[in-house]
Design a protein around this motif. Sequence first.
Motif, PDB file in Angstrom:
ATOM      1  N   GLU A 141      44.230  33.242  24.087  1.00  0.00           N
ATOM      2  CA  GLU A 141      42.847  34.174  24.202  1.00  0.00           C
ATOM      3  C   GLU A 141      42.318  32.813  25.714  1.00  0.00           C
ATOM      4  OE1 GLU A 141      42.281  36.153  22.326  1.00  0.00           O
ATOM      5  OE2 GLU A 141      44.820  36.199  21.272  1.00  0.00           O
ATOM      6  N   GLY A 142      41.934  32.104  25.165  1.00  0.00           N
ATOM      7  CA  GLY A 142      41.269  31.860  26.404  1.00  0.00           C
ATOM      8  C   GLY A 142      41.867  32.707  28.144  1.00  0.00           C
ATOM      9  N   THR A 143      42.811  32.545  27.760  1.00  0.00           N
ATOM     10  CA  THR A 143      42.891  32.580  30.017  1.00  0.00           C
ATOM     11  C   THR A 143      43.242  34.461  29.417  1.00  0.00           C
ATOM     12  OG1 THR A 143      44.390  31.600  29.692  1.00  0.00           O
ATOM     13  CG2 THR A 143      45.587  33.224  30.593  1.00  0.00           C
ATOM     14  N   ARG A 144      43.562  35.162  28.577  1.00  0.00           N
ATOM     15  CA  ARG A 144      42.305  36.335  28.295  1.00  0.00           C
ATOM     16  C   ARG A 144      41.402  37.473  28.529  1.00  0.00           C
ATOM     17  NH1 ARG A 144      46.380  36.219  23.583  1.00  0.00           N
ATOM     18  NH2 ARG A 144      48.304  37.528  24.074  1.00  0.00           N
ATOM     19  N   ARG A 145      40.253  35.941  27.970  1.00  0.00           N
ATOM     20  CA  ARG A 145      38.828  36.304  28.104  1.00  0.00           C
ATOM     21  C   ARG A 145      38.655  36.247  29.335  1.00  0.00           C
ATOM     22  NH1 ARG A 145      39.204  33.409  23.528  1.00  0.00           N
ATOM     23  NH2 ARG A 145      38.556  31.544  24.451  1.00  0.00           N
ATOM     24  N   GLN A 146      39.640  35.189  30.386  1.00  0.00           N
ATOM     25  CA  GLN A 146      38.645  34.986  31.832  1.00  0.00           C
ATOM     26  C   GLN A 146      39.734  35.708  32.323  1.00  0.00           C
ATOM     27  OE1 GLN A 146      38.291  30.613  32.275  1.00  0.00           O
ATOM     28  NE2 GLN A 146      39.754  30.145  30.797  1.00  0.00           N
ATOM     29  N   ILE A 147      40.626  36.308  32.296  1.00  0.00           N
ATOM     30  CA  ILE A 147      41.197  36.849  32.885  1.00  0.00           C
ATOM     31  C   ILE A 147      40.162  38.791  32.777  1.00  0.00           C
ATOM     32  CG2 ILE A 147      43.520  39.031  32.514  1.00  0.00           C
ATOM     33  CD1 ILE A 147      45.125  36.908  32.522  1.00  0.00           C
ATOM     34  N   GLU A 148      40.000  38.824  32.112  1.00  0.00           N
ATOM     35  CA  GLU A 148      39.033  40.285  31.635  1.00  0.00           C
ATOM     36  C   GLU A 148      37.803  40.062  32.534  1.00  0.00           C
ATOM     37  OE1 GLU A 148      37.751  42.865  27.725  1.00  0.00           O
ATOM     38  OE2 GLU A 148      37.831  40.512  27.439  1.00  0.00           O
ATOM     39  N   ALA A 149      37.240  38.812  32.480  1.00  0.00           N
ATOM     40  CA  ALA A 149      36.182  38.414  33.458  1.00  0.00           C
ATOM     41  C   ALA A 149      36.059  38.374  34.490  1.00  0.00           C
ATOM     42  CB  ALA A 149      35.264  37.081  32.640  1.00  0.00           C
ATOM     43  N   ASP A 154      44.359  42.544  35.136  1.00  0.00           N
ATOM     44  CA  ASP A 154      45.368  42.326  34.961  1.00  0.00           C
ATOM     45  C   ASP A 154      45.923  41.687  33.941  1.00  0.00           C
ATOM     46  OD1 ASP A 154      46.551  42.216  37.687  1.00  0.00           O
ATOM     47  OD2 ASP A 154      45.679  40.854  38.341  1.00  0.00           O
ATOM     48  N   LEU A 155      45.016  42.317  32.848  1.00  0.00           N
ATOM     49  CA  LEU A 155      45.511  42.394  31.254  1.00  0.00           C
ATOM     50  C   LEU A 155      46.542  42.279  30.868  1.00  0.00           C
ATOM     51  CD1 LEU A 155      41.875  42.405  29.358  1.00  0.00           C
ATOM     52  CD2 LEU A 155      43.029  39.987  29.695  1.00  0.00           C
ATOM     53  N   GLU A 156      47.209  43.284  30.819  1.00  0.00           N
ATOM     54  CA  GLU A 156      48.266  43.946  30.150  1.00  0.00           C
ATOM     55  C   GLU A 156      49.330  43.439  30.778  1.00  0.00           C
ATOM     56  OE1 GLU A 156      51.548  46.344  30.987  1.00  0.00           O
ATOM     57  OE2 GLU A 156      50.553  45.543  32.294  1.00  0.00           O
ATOM     58  N   GLY A 157      49.562  42.710  32.444  1.00  0.00           N
ATOM     59  CA  GLY A 157      50.128  42.131  33.698  1.00  0.00           C
ATOM     60  C   GLY A 157      50.230  40.778  32.593  1.00  0.00           C
ATOM     61  N   TYR A 158      49.210  39.938  32.276  1.00  0.00           N
ATOM     62  CA  TYR A 158      49.781  39.240  31.515  1.00  0.00           C
ATOM     63  C   TYR A 158      50.556  38.714  30.745  1.00  0.00           C
ATOM     64  CZ  TYR A 158      48.104  34.755  28.839  1.00  0.00           C
ATOM     65  OH  TYR A 158      48.189  33.086  28.371  1.00  0.00           O
ATOM     66  N   LYS A 209      54.974  40.779  40.535  1.00  0.00           N
ATOM     67  CA  LYS A 209      55.632  41.827  39.598  1.00  0.00           C
ATOM     68  C   LYS A 209      53.661  42.371  39.002  1.00  0.00           C
ATOM     69  CE  LYS A 209      58.678  40.019  38.414  1.00  0.00           C
ATOM     70  NZ  LYS A 209      59.958  41.103  37.584  1.00  0.00           N
ATOM     71  N   TYR A 210      53.594  41.039  38.906  1.00  0.00           N
ATOM     72  CA  TYR A 210      52.812  41.633  37.509  1.00  0.00           C
ATOM     73  C   TYR A 210      51.002  41.430  37.453  1.00  0.00           C
ATOM     74  CZ  TYR A 210      57.017  39.563  35.094  1.00  0.00           C
ATOM     75  OH  TYR A 210      57.767  39.371  35.064  1.00  0.00           O
ATOM     76  N   PHE A 211      51.081  40.894  38.464  1.00  0.00           N
ATOM     77  CA  PHE A 211      48.909  41.242  38.586  1.00  0.00           C
ATOM     78  C   PHE A 211      48.552  41.180  40.122  1.00  0.00           C
ATOM     79  CE2 PHE A 211      50.319  36.412  36.641  1.00  0.00           C
ATOM     80  CZ  PHE A 211      49.138  36.997  35.091  1.00  0.00           C
ATOM     81  N   GLN A 212      47.506  42.490  40.121  1.00  0.00           N
ATOM     82  CA  GLN A 212      47.363  42.727  41.369  1.00  0.00           C
ATOM     83  C   GLN A 212      45.515  42.157  41.778  1.00  0.00           C
ATOM     84  OE1 GLN A 212      48.602  46.009  42.080  1.00  0.00           O
ATOM     85  NE2 GLN A 212      50.051  45.061  40.650  1.00  0.00           N
ATOM     86  N   SER A 213      45.978  41.457  41.078  1.00  0.00           N
ATOM     87  CA  SER A 213      44.350  40.207  41.230  1.00  0.00           C
ATOM     88  C   SER A 213      44.379  39.427  42.674  1.00  0.00           C
ATOM     89  CB  SER A 213      43.378  39.779  41.132  1.00  0.00           C
ATOM     90  OG  SER A 213      43.056  38.810  41.276  1.00  0.00           O
ATOM     91  N   ASP A 214      44.570  38.909  43.865  1.00  0.00           N
ATOM     92  CA  ASP A 214      45.445  37.531  44.242  1.00  0.00           C
ATOM     93  C   ASP A 214      44.273  36.158  43.377  1.00  0.00           C
ATOM     94  OD1 ASP A 214      45.923  38.667  46.491  1.00  0.00           O
ATOM     95  OD2 ASP A 214      44.187  39.103  47.812  1.00  0.00           O
TER      96      ASP A 214
END
Length: 549
Positions: A141-149, A154-158, A209-214
Amino acid sequence: MATPEDLTRRKVAVIIGAGIGGLSLGIRLQSLGFDTTILERLDGPGGRGYQKRTSDGYVFDMGPTVITVPHFIEELFALERDRPGLDGEDFPVSVREAERVTTGESGGPHTRRYVKLVPILPFYRIVFSDGTFFDYDGDPEGTRRQIEALAPGDLEGYERFHRDAQAIFERGFLELGYTHFGDVGSMLRAVPDLLRLDAVRTLFSFTSKYFQSDKMRQVFSFETLLVGGNPLSVPAIYAMIHFVEKTWGIHYAMGGTGALVRALVQKFEELGGQVRYGAGVEEILVTDEWGRPVDRPLGRRVARGVRLEGGETVPADLVVSNGDWANTYLKRVPAAARLVNADLRVRAARQSMSLLVIYFGFRDDGRPLNLRHHNILLGPRYEALLREIFGTKVLGQDFSQYLHVPTLTDPSLAPEGHHAAYTLIPVPHNGSGLDWSVEGPRLVDRVLDDLEGRGVIPDLRGRLTHLEYVTPDYFEGTLDSHLGNAFGPEPVLVQSAYFRPHNRSEDITNLYLVGAGAQPGAGTPSVMMSAKMTARLIAEDWGTPALRR
């Protein structure tokens, strides 16, 4: 002809090197019923995990600082003489599930008798070159919040990465983690599953494959650098590190990793083992099966003991090297006794990168540090920098760092009102030809300027009270690592599993390997796994527990 005493006496084992792998194996051999002596060339235990105490009151762990899988440590401290604990499930249900420990101690009841482990949260603060950061603690959950920020796209890729990395972890670690790949068949049996899981492509390619963000690609691939692997070339099976940390957390031994090392020594000695310091091994003594000198690489060769640098001979029924794999064979085993591990093969192996590590103490001026216990300070380049370190072997104009500030957790490592820290910079090994007497001081200055200029530690130079550093020359000279490598053979696909050095020597009967240079690889949990692998091979060869012949 064997005497009655030969048939009834306990068998004698000698281990070269009192690193964590050697100590872990020593404990296991004592529990198997051997009489074991560990020979260490330094003046104290630990090897790469050596701990240094300075005259001005600082304590520095020279090497490993990240402790994972406390189950492995608990298992060692639970062993008893003639009770080897090699049977049974390696990962029982009770330790497979994630256990988020946020306060107090971690580790089991046997561990607590010897050393105090505490959980570290977040696991790492990953600071990007633009000043933004990601606090990684394994909490989805914490990981998702930080990815969203930082990278909402990349949330779906995570979610897909999380699912696929878990599958790799379950197959590659929980099921295959203790597999010793000693023959081609053992390797071939694992290949179909690894192909199905896409675990043989490179880790960075897998992550991409999963993440577009560097930034997210870096967050979920940097960890292999802490075990000597280039994310651009290690196989994607190393995505399991994400789940190893997520499942069991990251921990710290109060007093530093050196406190864990001392606890392992204490356990080993309680079981009857002996450690000798200042006892460097010059040669592993090898004869043919009739006890004659070996003068050709044919026929059966047998390890009979070791000769120390001072000339003393230490006979043994079996010898284990916890030293550098390449130098074990190149320096300590006669060339005529080596067919598989001949000079050509050993010298052709790719060695891991090396390190420049700066150990420093500084005054706490009252300003809170915007840091955590473990910090990854990424430079402006990622892929290009990795290619320079591992490929062209040059020093670039920028760098990345792992900054360790243990006094945020354990103030006892520094004088009152001060912090102890080290920062670790991946650099090429000594195959680069770099002159570290020149490049070392220059790089140290650049790193200090960076820590201060980025505001990581404001006014650092004005607050410094202690400063020293090591370069690849320390790894090559003091630690006797081939080319000054910091982690053994580089964990690329062609040097993994069956293709990584074997824990039972292919050339010499009664010679074994353990630790970072052997299977499964580098890192504190891996060298503990290596010790159990090697102990199982020895038990197969010698029997257990009484070891009578």
